[in-house]
Design a protein around this motif. Sequence first.
Motif, PDB file in Angstrom:
ATOM      1  N   ILE A 113       0.837  -1.205   0.000  1.00 15.47           N
ATOM      2  CA  ILE A 113       0.000   0.000   0.000  1.00 15.47           C
ATOM      3  C   ILE A 113       0.872   1.255   0.000  1.00 15.47           C
ATOM      4  O   ILE A 113       0.674   2.171  -0.804  1.00 15.47           O
ATOM      5  CB  ILE A 113      -0.930  -0.006   1.229  1.00 15.47           C
ATOM      6  N   VAL A 114       1.851   1.285   0.898  1.00 15.83           N
ATOM      7  CA  VAL A 114       2.695   2.480   1.044  1.00 15.83           C
ATOM      8  C   VAL A 114       3.528   2.721  -0.205  1.00 15.83           C
ATOM      9  O   VAL A 114       3.577   3.842  -0.739  1.00 15.83           O
ATOM     10  CB  VAL A 114       3.613   2.343   2.280  1.00 15.83           C
ATOM     11  N   ILE A 115       4.191   1.675  -0.703  1.00 15.39           N
ATOM     12  CA  ILE A 115       5.071   1.841  -1.859  1.00 15.39           C
ATOM     13  C   ILE A 115       4.262   2.071  -3.128  1.00 15.39           C
ATOM     14  O   ILE A 115       4.658   2.846  -4.001  1.00 15.39           O
ATOM     15  CB  ILE A 115       6.006   0.627  -1.982  1.00 15.39           C
ATOM     16  N   GLY A 116       3.090   1.417  -3.227  1.00 17.41           N
ATOM     17  CA  GLY A 116       2.239   1.646  -4.377  1.00 17.41           C
ATOM     18  C   GLY A 116       1.775   3.086  -4.467  1.00 17.41           C
ATOM     19  O   GLY A 116       1.636   3.650  -5.561  1.00 17.41           O
ATOM     20  N   TYR A 117       1.564   3.709  -3.327  1.00 19.86           N
ATOM     21  CA  TYR A 117       1.068   5.088  -3.291  1.00 19.86           C
ATOM     22  C   TYR A 117       2.204   6.112  -3.298  1.00 19.86           C
ATOM     23  O   TYR A 117       2.146   7.111  -4.021  1.00 19.86           O
ATOM     24  CB  TYR A 117       0.202   5.289  -2.046  1.00 19.86           C
ATOM     25  N   SER A 284      31.710   9.667   3.492  1.00 22.51           N
ATOM     26  CA  SER A 284      31.788   8.754   2.347  1.00 22.51           C
ATOM     27  C   SER A 284      32.060   9.506   1.053  1.00 22.51           C
ATOM     28  O   SER A 284      32.444   8.897   0.044  1.00 22.51           O
ATOM     29  CB  SER A 284      30.480   7.967   2.215  1.00 22.51           C
ATOM     30  N   GLY A 285      31.831  10.813   1.045  1.00 23.72           N
ATOM     31  CA  GLY A 285      32.104  11.612  -0.148  1.00 23.72           C
ATOM     32  C   GLY A 285      30.972  11.665  -1.141  1.00 23.72           C
ATOM     33  O   GLY A 285      31.100  12.294  -2.205  1.00 23.72           O
ATOM     34  N   PHE A 286      29.861  11.017  -0.828  1.00 21.93           N
ATOM     35  CA  PHE A 286      28.716  11.074  -1.733  1.00 21.93           C
ATOM     36  C   PHE A 286      27.415  11.164  -0.936  1.00 21.93           C
ATOM     37  O   PHE A 286      27.365  10.834   0.253  1.00 21.93           O
ATOM     38  CB  PHE A 286      28.674   9.853  -2.663  1.00 21.93           C
ATOM     39  N   VAL A 287      26.380  11.617  -1.619  1.00 21.60           N
ATOM     40  CA  VAL A 287      25.037  11.705  -1.029  1.00 21.60           C
ATOM     41  C   VAL A 287      24.154  10.699  -1.751  1.00 21.60           C
ATOM     42  O   VAL A 287      24.189  10.609  -2.986  1.00 21.60           O
ATOM     43  CB  VAL A 287      24.452  13.124  -1.185  1.00 21.60           C
ATOM     44  N   TYR A 288      23.390   9.920  -1.007  1.00 18.96           N
ATOM     45  CA  TYR A 288      22.511   8.916  -1.607  1.00 18.96           C
ATOM     46  C   TYR A 288      21.055   9.378  -1.530  1.00 18.96           C
ATOM     47  O   TYR A 288      20.686  10.225  -0.713  1.00 18.96           O
ATOM     48  CB  TYR A 288      22.682   7.557  -0.930  1.00 18.96           C
ATOM     49  N   ASN A 289      20.255   8.789  -2.386  1.00 22.03           N
ATOM     50  CA  ASN A 289      18.860   9.195  -2.510  1.00 22.03           C
ATOM     51  C   ASN A 289      18.006   8.713  -1.342  1.00 22.03           C
ATOM     52  O   ASN A 289      18.106   7.568  -0.912  1.00 22.03           O
ATOM     53  CB  ASN A 289      18.275   8.631  -3.815  1.00 22.03           C
ATOM     54  N   LEU A 290      17.177   9.606  -0.824  1.00 23.65           N
ATOM     55  CA  LEU A 290      16.174   9.243   0.182  1.00 23.65           C
ATOM     56  C   LEU A 290      14.774   9.671  -0.251  1.00 23.65           C
ATOM     57  O   LEU A 290      13.808   9.459   0.477  1.00 23.65           O
ATOM     58  CB  LEU A 290      16.510   9.885   1.536  1.00 23.65           C
ATOM     59  N   ALA A 291      14.692  10.269  -1.456  1.00 25.19           N
ATOM     60  CA  ALA A 291      13.380  10.676  -1.977  1.00 25.19           C
ATOM     61  C   ALA A 291      12.704   9.463  -2.621  1.00 25.19           C
ATOM     62  O   ALA A 291      13.375   8.583  -3.185  1.00 25.19           O
ATOM     63  CB  ALA A 291      13.547  11.793  -3.000  1.00 25.19           C
ATOM     64  N   ARG A 292      11.379   9.427  -2.559  1.00 21.89           N
ATOM     65  CA  ARG A 292      10.640   8.276  -3.079  1.00 21.89           C
ATOM     66  C   ARG A 292      10.212   8.498  -4.528  1.00 21.89           C
ATOM     67  O   ARG A 292       9.716   9.561  -4.877  1.00 21.89           O
ATOM     68  CB  ARG A 292       9.417   7.996  -2.202  1.00 21.89           C
ATOM     69  N   ASP A 293      10.409   7.462  -5.345  1.00 24.28           N
ATOM     70  CA  ASP A 293       9.991   7.489  -6.746  1.00 24.28           C
ATOM     71  C   ASP A 293       8.937   6.412  -6.978  1.00 24.28           C
ATOM     72  O   ASP A 293       9.044   5.296  -6.446  1.00 24.28           O
ATOM     73  CB  ASP A 293      11.187   7.223  -7.676  1.00 24.28           C
TER      74      ASP A 293
END
Length: 434
Positions: A113-117, A284-293
Amino acid sequence: MQTLISIIIALIIFSVLVLIHEFGHFIVAKKCGVVVNEFSVGMGPRLLSRVAKSGTRYSIKALPLGGSCAMLGEDEDNAEEGSFNSKPLWARMAIVVAGPFFNFILAFLLALIVIGYNGVDISYVSKVTEGSNAYEAGLRQGDRITKYNGATVSVGREIYLEDYVSPLDGSDISVTFVRDGKKQTISYAPDSEERYIVGISYYETDPKATISSVPKGSAMDQAGVVAGDEVVEINGTKISTGKDLKEYIDAHPFGKEEINITVKRNNKEKKVVVVPQMTKLYSSGFVYNLARDKQSVGGVLKYSLVEVRYEINTVLKSLKMLVTGKVSANEVSGPVGIVNVIGDTYNQTKSEGFMVTLFTMINMAIMLSANLGVMNLLPIPALDGGRLFLYIVELIIRRPIPKDKEGMIHFIGFILLMVLMVFLIFNDIRKIIL
């Protein structure tokens, strides 16, 4: 009124989790031919009940607290036809495992439900600092990270979890990523710098400036600040969101001077004086994604399984930190603390609208359901995992453990669990009062 609503929401979540757990035991027991004397929704005295042709009594009870599944001869030396102990070992093991397994199924269904939305935070690199060791090693924006320091990752939160459990300490960082369909693995030393810090973690996207973690021995820890506290003021400057907190820290780098910080805990403000500490920091020298697609149907199914894996790993790694002393027992929450967290989360999100609040509560249910499943599988007497452990011993020694000895083991385990529960409740109340 808000407290009452929070308690009601917590009761609903707890009740659904326990009811699904007991339904797992019930449905598999039925399939294995075990007589179920009673399956009830709720606890306490019966309000309504009906006896089916199978002999099972289905009841609705007065207290809306989960449910129960009472099987014939479950805790007795009873081998009559249809009793729990008359069934072969594989059937008893399946019945015991079914409860936790159904909690994992529930977590998966809620994740759908959460990921589908809302979509999911796929673990790709959103930014690499030019000149950093990561950049020099070949990491670039858009690379899809599949392994981080040996841990399989599919979502950004899994990278955060690894950094939280095993903070960077100067050891080489290992990253496996996919670019243009090709998998590559690099290893490099983290970047480092020395500066004054107070020792807190938070999310920049948080609608409140809520502290997600406080390292043991840090300046904030010594000042009495704990995870879950909300920063509302620093040196006279009002702080409302995680973005405000980041902007303040960026504009006012900490030095060796004392800092006056006001935090909110259980709707009570507390002023603390914090002395920043000179610390060597690693990056770590990089930023990773935390936004939802958003995802396709196949992606929703895949990442719902990943979500359950993430929650299970979170519980297991948290237990490891507790056992190894990285997390103190005072940071562990019991029923009262969980109700309080649910209440705080509800109060923080209700201003964002019904859908935000709803999906936040569903996320809480996913986490708690996976937590319940894992905890019940631990080899602790009186829990499902304790029973399963004894059945594994029975499988190895090829003879059943005497019921009087098994009963004594579970009784001792039950007493220890009650002692632990009293400690957790006392600890929860102490944290709320303080």
